[in-house]
Design an enzyme around this catalytic site. Structure first.
Site, PDB file in Angstrom:
ATOM      1  N   CYS A 113       0.901   0.230 -11.777  1.00  0.00           N
ATOM      2  CA  CYS A 113       0.834   1.691 -11.614  1.00  0.00           C
ATOM      3  C   CYS A 113       1.189   2.449 -12.892  1.00  0.00           C
ATOM      4  CB  CYS A 113       1.736   2.139 -10.467  1.00  0.00           C
ATOM      5  SG  CYS A 113       1.199   1.471  -8.889  1.00  0.00           S
ATOM      6  N   HIS A 250       2.646   9.822 -11.573  1.00  0.00           N
ATOM      7  CA  HIS A 250       1.916   8.811 -10.804  1.00  0.00           C
ATOM      8  C   HIS A 250       2.059   9.173  -9.324  1.00  0.00           C
ATOM      9  CE1 HIS A 250       0.590   5.228  -8.939  1.00  0.00           C
ATOM     10  NE2 HIS A 250       1.794   4.804  -8.603  1.00  0.00           N
ATOM     11  N   ASN A 280      -2.341   6.193  -3.212  1.00  0.00           N
ATOM     12  CA  ASN A 280      -1.866   5.605  -4.467  1.00  0.00           C
ATOM     13  C   ASN A 280      -3.014   4.797  -5.072  1.00  0.00           C
ATOM     14  OD1 ASN A 280      -0.692   4.084  -6.492  1.00  0.00           O
ATOM     15  ND2 ASN A 280       1.109   3.498  -5.295  1.00  0.00           N
TER      16      ASN A 280
HETATM   17  O1  UT7 Z   1       2.982   2.756  -6.995  1.00  0.00           O
HETATM   18  C1  UT7 Z   1       3.896   1.718  -7.131  1.00  0.00           C
HETATM   19  C2  UT7 Z   1       5.175   2.083  -6.595  1.00  0.00           C
HETATM   20  N1  UT7 Z   1       5.200   2.009  -5.169  1.00  0.00           N
HETATM   21  C3  UT7 Z   1       5.914   2.904  -4.534  1.00  0.00           C
HETATM   22  O2  UT7 Z   1       6.384   3.823  -5.152  1.00  0.00           O
HETATM   23  C4  UT7 Z   1       6.179   2.732  -3.070  1.00  0.00           C
HETATM   24  C5  UT7 Z   1       7.648   2.976  -2.831  1.00  0.00           C
HETATM   25  N2  UT7 Z   1       8.039   2.919  -1.464  1.00  0.00           N
HETATM   26  C6  UT7 Z   1       7.681   3.857  -0.563  1.00  0.00           C
HETATM   27  O3  UT7 Z   1       6.941   4.749  -0.870  1.00  0.00           O
HETATM   28  C7  UT7 Z   1       8.289   3.790   0.810  1.00  0.00           C
HETATM   29  O4  UT7 Z   1       9.333   2.830   0.817  1.00  0.00           O
HETATM   30  C8  UT7 Z   1       7.259   3.423   1.906  1.00  0.00           C
HETATM   31  C9  UT7 Z   1       6.317   4.594   2.117  1.00  0.00           C
HETATM   32  C10 UT7 Z   1       6.498   2.180   1.531  1.00  0.00           C
HETATM   33  C11 UT7 Z   1       7.982   3.194   3.239  1.00  0.00           C
HETATM   34  O5  UT7 Z   1       8.787   4.310   3.574  1.00  0.00           O
HETATM   35  P1  UT7 Z   1      10.301   4.099   4.012  1.00  0.00           P
HETATM   36  O6  UT7 Z   1      10.817   5.427   4.380  1.00  0.00           O
HETATM   37  O7  UT7 Z   1      10.994   3.347   2.913  1.00  0.00           O
HETATM   38  O8  UT7 Z   1      10.143   3.242   5.334  1.00  0.00           O
HETATM   39  P2  UT7 Z   1      10.755   1.808   5.641  1.00  0.00           P
HETATM   40  O9  UT7 Z   1      10.084   0.754   4.831  1.00  0.00           O
HETATM   41  O10 UT7 Z   1      12.213   1.901   5.618  1.00  0.00           O
HETATM   42  O11 UT7 Z   1      10.257   1.640   7.148  1.00  0.00           O
HETATM   43  C12 UT7 Z   1      10.752   2.471   8.219  1.00  0.00           C
HETATM   44  C13 UT7 Z   1      10.123   2.024   9.524  1.00  0.00           C
HETATM   45  C14 UT7 Z   1      10.199   0.520   9.753  1.00  0.00           C
HETATM   46  O12 UT7 Z   1      10.473   0.309  11.115  1.00  0.00           O
HETATM   47  P3  UT7 Z   1      11.964  -0.073  11.617  1.00  0.00           P
HETATM   48  O13 UT7 Z   1      12.284  -1.326  10.877  1.00  0.00           O
HETATM   49  O14 UT7 Z   1      12.810   1.103  11.201  1.00  0.00           O
HETATM   50  O15 UT7 Z   1      11.783  -0.214  13.079  1.00  0.00           O
HETATM   51  C15 UT7 Z   1       8.823   0.029   9.439  1.00  0.00           C
HETATM   52  O16 UT7 Z   1       8.483  -1.145  10.130  1.00  0.00           O
HETATM   53  O17 UT7 Z   1       8.729   2.340   9.529  1.00  0.00           O
HETATM   54  C16 UT7 Z   1       7.977   1.177   9.893  1.00  0.00           C
HETATM   55  N3  UT7 Z   1       6.671   1.230   9.226  1.00  0.00           N
HETATM   56  C17 UT7 Z   1       5.614   1.884   9.747  1.00  0.00           C
HETATM   57  N4  UT7 Z   1       5.452   2.589  10.866  1.00  0.00           N
HETATM   58  C18 UT7 Z   1       4.247   3.144  11.082  1.00  0.00           C
HETATM   59  C19 UT7 Z   1       6.327   0.685   8.048  1.00  0.00           C
HETATM   60  N5  UT7 Z   1       5.041   0.971   7.770  1.00  0.00           N
HETATM   61  C20 UT7 Z   1       4.585   1.719   8.803  1.00  0.00           C
HETATM   62  C21 UT7 Z   1       3.346   2.310   9.086  1.00  0.00           C
HETATM   63  N6  UT7 Z   1       3.234   3.012  10.230  1.00  0.00           N
HETATM   64  N7  UT7 Z   1       2.281   2.226   8.250  1.00  0.00           N
END
Ligand code: UT7
Length: 323
Positions: A113, A250, A280
């Site tokens: 990225c 980004h 992204n």
């Molecule tokens: O470009 C390169 C750099 N990449 C990034 O910058 C990405 C960085 N990370 C992020 O943007 C965020 O961490 C994400 C958008 C990937 C995830 O957001 P988050 O607020 O960190 O969510 P999380 O991973 O803590 O997940 C929260 C909950 C989980 O459920 P439980 O364990 O709380 O029951 C996940 O299983 O959301 C669930 N979850 C989803 N639910 C619905 C994960 N993906 C999804 C989904 N739809 N697509």
């Protein structure tokens, strides 16, 4: 002194739009979750006839048209991508060939990225070192091809597309009033390499592999790394957040963008956000965002513009440009 001045820009997107609603039919997710956690509303997905090279060529041609130049005027084609058409040769030489160029040189740059920021910094060195007078800097990706479409934690985040800038050598005074790239700061730390990676490759599995990410871990480091490198760019040039006209980050996640801008004291109205439209697109996200803000007249000649990115590796970096 020689400065690398932006002479033109262009962008290309696949024909097909995929909305969050459509993703609801593929994996257990919702439009509400995706918008709330990321700000993404839609992304573009390459069709069978669209590849990193074809999208890159389209963006390159648009940038040449915008600059009033032809491929004959270009010395170097520098492509930032992590999704090349082939393992080798470089997709940059494929684009060079598509443009009908048999002169000059072309190569790919792989910093995931952060690829476009790395490519801009590298192009600037080639220009200031006298190797090239005009560089076509392209960011082009087809991440849809390396996504695991059964993994809701990653497949909702990424999209395909391409953007390009033309950098041209020009005389400057050596002050921050000069047009062109004023400073670049690149960083990497491979101790984080397993937090965002593709689980395949020519030398390991012999397969292309799929993108894997510990999203929460990436998120945890993002704001600190981004603000650190932007502060380094301010310090190197004696500028501050108040001097900045535009932050073009980004486009990974709206919450990371907002958090970084807030920490730096950059008001939201000075931040270009297109993650809602494109998702992204990795190395393509900054030139795609630039193309939107240039086309609608927000970014103008003379503006002070900060580009920043952070991604797999980890890699991160910032480039400060007087437009
Ligand atoms: O470009 C390169 C750099 N990449 C990034 O910058 C990405 C960085 N990370 C992020 O943007 C965020 O961490 C994400 C958008 C990937 C995830 O957001 P988050 O607020 O960190 O969510 P999380 O991973 O803590 O997940 C929260 C909950 C989980 O459920 P439980 O364990 O709380 O029951 C996940 O299983 O959301 C669930 N979850 C989803 N639910 C619905 C994960 N993906 C999804 C989904 N739809 N697509």
């Amino acid at each position: 002194m020689i400065r690398s001045v932006v002479r033109g820009y262009g962008a290309a997107l696949p024909k097909r739009v995929m909305t969050n609603k459509e993703l609801e039919t593929l994996v257990d997710t919702s439009d509400e979750w995706i918008v709330q956690r990321t700000g993404i509303r839609q992304r573009y997905i390459a069709g069978d006839d669209e590849t990193t090279a074809s999208l890159g060529e389209q963006a390159a041609r648009a940038a040449l048209d915008n600059a009033g130049l032809t491929p004959d005027d270009i010395d170097l084609v520098l492509l930032a991508t992590s999704t090349p058409d082939n393992t080798f040769p470089a997709t940059a030489v494929n684009i060079q060939n598509r443009l009908g160029m048999t002169h000059g040189y072309a190569f790919d740059m792989q910093a995931v990225c952060s690829g476009f920021v790395y490519a801009m910094a590298t192009a600037d060195l080639h220009i200031r070192g006298g190797m090239a007078k005009r560089v076509l800097v392209i960011g082009a990706e087809t991440f849809s091809r390396i996504l695991d479409w059964t993994d809701r934690t990653t497949c909702v985040l990424f999209g395909d597309g391409a953007g390009a800038l033309i950098l041209e050598a020009a005389e400057g005074e050596g002050t921050v009033a000069d047009r062109g790239i004023l400073t670049s700061h690149l960083r990497s730390d491979g101790s984080h390499k397993e937090k965002l990676y593709v689980d395949g490759g020519p030398s390991t599995t012999g397969t292309v592999g799929h993108l894997r990410m510990e999203g929460r871990e990436v998120f945890k480091h993002a704001v600190g790394m981004i603000t650190d490198v932007i502060e380094a760019a301010f310090e190197a040039t004696g500028t501050t957040a108040e001097d900045l006209d535009w932050l073009v980050p980004h486009q990974a996640n709206r919450r990371i963008i907002d958090g970084s801008a807030k920490k730096l004291g950059i008001p939201p109205e000075k931040v270009v956000v297109t993650v809602d439209l494109h998702g992204n697109t990795s190395a393509a996200s900054i030139p795609l965002a630039l193309s939107v803000a240039l086309a609608d007249g927000r970014i103008k000649k003379g503006d002070l513009v900060m580009l920043e990115a952070m991604g797999g590796g980890f890699t991160w970096g910032a480039v400060l440009i007087r437009w």
